[in-house]
Design an enzyme around this catalytic site. Structure first.
Site, mmCIF file in Angstrom:
data_model
loop_
_atom_site.group_PDB
_atom_site.id
_atom_site.type_symbol
_atom_site.label_atom_id
_atom_site.label_comp_id
_atom_site.label_asym_id
_atom_site.label_seq_id
_atom_site.Cartn_x
_atom_site.Cartn_y
_atom_site.Cartn_z
ATOM 1 N N ILE A 11 0.906 -1.173 -0.208
ATOM 2 C CA ILE A 11 0.117 -0.284 -0.590
ATOM 3 C C ILE A 11 1.528 1.123 -0.134
ATOM 4 C CG2 ILE A 11 -1.849 1.075 1.346
ATOM 5 C CD1 ILE A 11 -2.715 -1.589 2.218
ATOM 6 N N GLY A 35 8.990 -4.854 2.816
ATOM 7 C CA GLY A 35 9.150 -3.560 1.448
ATOM 8 C C GLY A 35 10.019 -4.230 0.545
ATOM 9 N N PHE A 71 2.411 3.549 6.889
ATOM 10 C CA PHE A 71 1.769 1.787 7.099
ATOM 11 C C PHE A 71 2.542 0.846 7.430
ATOM 12 C CE2 PHE A 71 1.129 5.130 2.860
ATOM 13 C CZ PHE A 71 -0.655 4.812 2.612
ATOM 14 N N TYR A 139 -3.063 -9.311 15.219
ATOM 15 C CA TYR A 139 -2.973 -8.208 14.751
ATOM 16 C C TYR A 139 -3.860 -7.056 14.461
ATOM 17 C CZ TYR A 139 -3.032 -5.460 9.608
ATOM 18 O OH TYR A 139 -3.691 -4.401 9.322
ATOM 19 N N LYS A 143 -3.042 -3.294 16.643
ATOM 20 C CA LYS A 143 -3.807 -1.481 15.983
ATOM 21 C C LYS A 143 -4.575 -0.876 16.846
ATOM 22 C CE LYS A 143 -1.855 -1.719 11.899
ATOM 23 N NZ LYS A 143 -1.036 -0.673 10.769
ATOM 24 N N PHE A 167 -10.737 -2.099 5.277
ATOM 25 C CA PHE A 167 -10.729 -3.088 5.082
ATOM 26 C C PHE A 167 -9.723 -3.916 3.857
ATOM 27 C CE2 PHE A 167 -15.192 -3.534 7.477
ATOM 28 C CZ PHE A 167 -15.351 -2.334 8.175
ATOM 29 N N LEU A 188 -6.158 -13.512 -0.165
ATOM 30 C CA LEU A 188 -6.951 -14.317 -0.903
ATOM 31 C C LEU A 188 -6.788 -13.565 -2.662
ATOM 32 C CD1 LEU A 188 -8.274 -16.109 -2.064
ATOM 33 C CD2 LEU A 188 -10.592 -14.874 -1.790
ATOM 34 N N ARG A 219 -15.875 -10.792 2.673
ATOM 35 C CA ARG A 219 -14.990 -9.374 2.951
ATOM 36 C C ARG A 219 -15.900 -8.471 2.374
ATOM 37 N NH1 ARG A 219 -13.902 -11.656 6.656
ATOM 38 N NH2 ARG A 219 -12.684 -13.090 7.881
ATOM 39 N N ASP A 283 -9.800 -15.939 11.712
ATOM 40 C CA ASP A 283 -11.187 -15.155 10.473
ATOM 41 C C ASP A 283 -12.425 -15.200 11.044
ATOM 42 O OD1 ASP A 283 -8.976 -15.107 9.022
ATOM 43 O OD2 ASP A 283 -9.601 -17.173 7.290
HETATM 44 N N1 UFG Z 1 -9.040 -16.905 2.064
HETATM 45 C C1 UFG Z 1 -8.436 -18.195 1.134
HETATM 46 N N2 UFG Z 1 -7.338 -19.217 1.218
HETATM 47 C C2 UFG Z 1 -6.541 -18.265 0.876
HETATM 48 C C3 UFG Z 1 -6.366 -16.985 1.923
HETATM 49 C C4 UFG Z 1 -7.948 -16.716 2.274
HETATM 50 O O1 UFG Z 1 -9.748 -18.854 1.387
HETATM 51 O O2 UFG Z 1 -5.519 -19.209 0.425
HETATM 52 C C5 UFG Z 1 -9.868 -16.096 2.572
HETATM 53 C C6 UFG Z 1 -9.167 -15.929 4.020
HETATM 54 O O3 UFG Z 1 -9.886 -17.164 5.318
HETATM 55 C C7 UFG Z 1 -10.132 -15.160 4.384
HETATM 56 C C8 UFG Z 1 -10.668 -14.055 2.133
HETATM 57 O O4 UFG Z 1 -10.213 -15.488 2.505
HETATM 58 O O5 UFG Z 1 -12.453 -15.491 4.634
HETATM 59 C C9 UFG Z 1 -9.453 -12.982 2.900
HETATM 60 O O6 UFG Z 1 -8.761 -13.204 3.393
HETATM 61 P P1 UFG Z 1 -7.024 -12.531 3.440
HETATM 62 O O7 UFG Z 1 -6.236 -13.222 3.599
HETATM 63 O O8 UFG Z 1 -7.198 -12.072 1.792
HETATM 64 O O9 UFG Z 1 -7.863 -10.952 4.024
HETATM 65 P P2 UFG Z 1 -7.920 -10.950 5.582
HETATM 66 O O10 UFG Z 1 -9.089 -10.613 5.296
HETATM 67 O O11 UFG Z 1 -7.480 -11.877 6.470
HETATM 68 O O12 UFG Z 1 -7.348 -9.789 6.388
HETATM 69 C C10 UFG Z 1 -7.368 -8.785 5.095
HETATM 70 C C11 UFG Z 1 -5.444 -8.173 5.665
HETATM 71 C C12 UFG Z 1 -5.823 -7.579 6.908
HETATM 72 C C13 UFG Z 1 -7.163 -6.956 7.356
HETATM 73 C C14 UFG Z 1 -8.393 -7.411 6.474
HETATM 74 C C15 UFG Z 1 -9.211 -6.492 6.885
HETATM 75 O O13 UFG Z 1 -4.721 -8.548 5.214
HETATM 76 O O14 UFG Z 1 -4.913 -6.741 7.283
HETATM 77 O O15 UFG Z 1 -8.049 -7.417 5.721
HETATM 78 O O16 UFG Z 1 -10.916 -7.720 6.994
HETATM 79 F F1 UFG Z 1 -6.942 -7.164 8.788
#
Ligand code: UFG
Length: 332
Positions: A11, A35, A71, A139, A143, A167, A188, A219, A283
């Site tokens: 970011i 980074g 950040f 985490y 914050k 988000f 994801l 999400r 999660d």
């Molecule tokens: N997911 C999968 N498979 C993967 C990766 C993720 O199913 O291989 C799912 C996760 O379980 C979650 C969704 O996809 O339900 C999103 O996961 P991310 O890891 O992409 O993102 P997160 O929601 O865990 O976290 C992100 C940021 C955080 C922030 C959060 C707030 O990384 O810093 O969003 O929603 F806090």
């Protein structure tokens, strides 16, 4: 001059580009643990740790810094569940050292990157900024601690802040020259891109037994360029009004993990191998932002606000740079 801490991260590098494209002077601090030097080209960069007060003192002494956008943090929810002290030490400790240095050098404006992870499980969706905070992982808790510290710095020292609770940030600069490159990757959308590029066998869906329509987590995905624009607007507002505020940043629309994969498949025109596995600890089932405050008070209007656009810009970056910045260096 604006100091961007963590300005060589995913970011932060988009923030740096956004400010420079608008002719603003920027200096970056980054440990380069996460980074990439190549993401900010020839921008003035200090490589070091935010927890190191001497290092920070040098940065502030050598540059006419007027405000800070911060950040710099570890941000992997899953990792924070296995290494909580790493998260508290770095995310809280680093910000305390930064705030101390700011106060010492009479810099009293900061835009701080917080997260939807401060909310945890909520009854009211979309989540307003006024919702009770109940982080479900270290985490988010780290914050939230900084948010509290900022409130006290305002009360006791008159330091003014904009806390921005993001988000799920995704997408890449429209040029395709900068984007997301984490190692290891846990988010994801880049993981789906890796599967599409045959860099991983399949996408693992973490749990399909949540209380959501298709059983997978929901999400709110927000484009990184819209997100950084909100930082610029928040800083402008801070300068104008000198008041501390907390804002959510999201699109107000939720997509399940399965919907994100389906949309990705639609964007690239082919199917991606996937399988369902257990839930990932930490999660929450649903996180959707109520972002009206940012829209009305900051006059923020997300432009890349469809999931297709977010995924298309991410795919543009990943398909042009399948090995991320490592490959860009080899090409030079
Ligand atoms: N997911 C999968 N498979 C993967 C990766 C993720 O199913 O291989 C799912 C996760 O379980 C979650 C969704 O996809 O339900 C999103 O996961 P991310 O890891 O992409 O993102 P997160 O929601 O865990 O976290 C992100 C940021 C955080 C922030 C959060 C707030 O990384 O810093 O969003 O929603 F806090």
């Amino acid at each position: 001059m604006i100091l961007v801490c963590g300005g060589a991260g995913y970011i932060g590098s988009h923030m740096t580009a956004y400010l420079q494209e608008r002719g603003k002077e920027v200096v970056v601090v980054d440990s380069l643990v996460m980074g990439h030097r190549e993401s900010i080209k020839d921008t003035k960069l200090y490589v070091g740790d935010l927890c190191d007060s001497d290092f920070l003192g040098k940065v502030f002494s050598e540059n006419p810094i007027e405000a800070v956008i911060d950040f710099a943090a570890f941000s992997l929810v899953g990792e924070s569940m296995t290494a909580p002290l790493k998260y508290f030490g770095n995310n809280v400790g680093g910000t305390i050292a930064l705030l101390e240095t700011m106060l010492k050098h009479d810099v009293n404006k900061i835009v701080f990157s917080s997260t939807a992870a401060v909310y945890g499980k909520q009854e009211v969706i979309p989540i307003p900024e006024t919702a009770a905070t109940r982080p479900e992982n270290p985490y988010g808790a780290s914050k939230l601690m900084v948010e509290d510290i900022l409130k006290w710095c305002d009360s006791c020292h008159g330091l003014k802040y904009s806390v921005l609770r993001y988000f799920n940030v995704a997408g890449a600069h429209p040029s395709g020259n900068i984007g997301e490159d984490h190692s290891p990757e846990s988010h994801l959308i880049p993981i789906i891109a890796q599967a599409a590029l045959n860099k991983r066998e399949k996408v693992t869906i973490y749990g399909d037994d949540y209380l959501t329509p298709d059983g997978t987590c929901i999400r709110d995905y927000i484009h990184v360029m819209d997100l950084v624009e909100a930082h610029d607007l928040a800083l402008g507002k801070l300068r104008q009004q000198n008041q501390s505020h907390t804002y959510n940043l999201g699109n107000g629309k939720g997509f399940s993990v399965k919907e994100v994969i389906e949309t990705f498949e639609k964007v690239i025109g082919r199917t991606i191998p996937k399988e369902v596995a257990n839930r990932r600890p930490g999660d929450p089932a649903v996180l959707i932002a109520g972002s009206e405050k940012a829209m009305t008070k900051l006059n923020w209007q997300p432009k890349y606000n469809s999931l297709e656009t977010i995924i298309s810009t991410a795919w543009n970056w990943h398909s042009k740079n399948p090995y991320g910045y490592a490959r860009s260096v080899l090409n030079e």
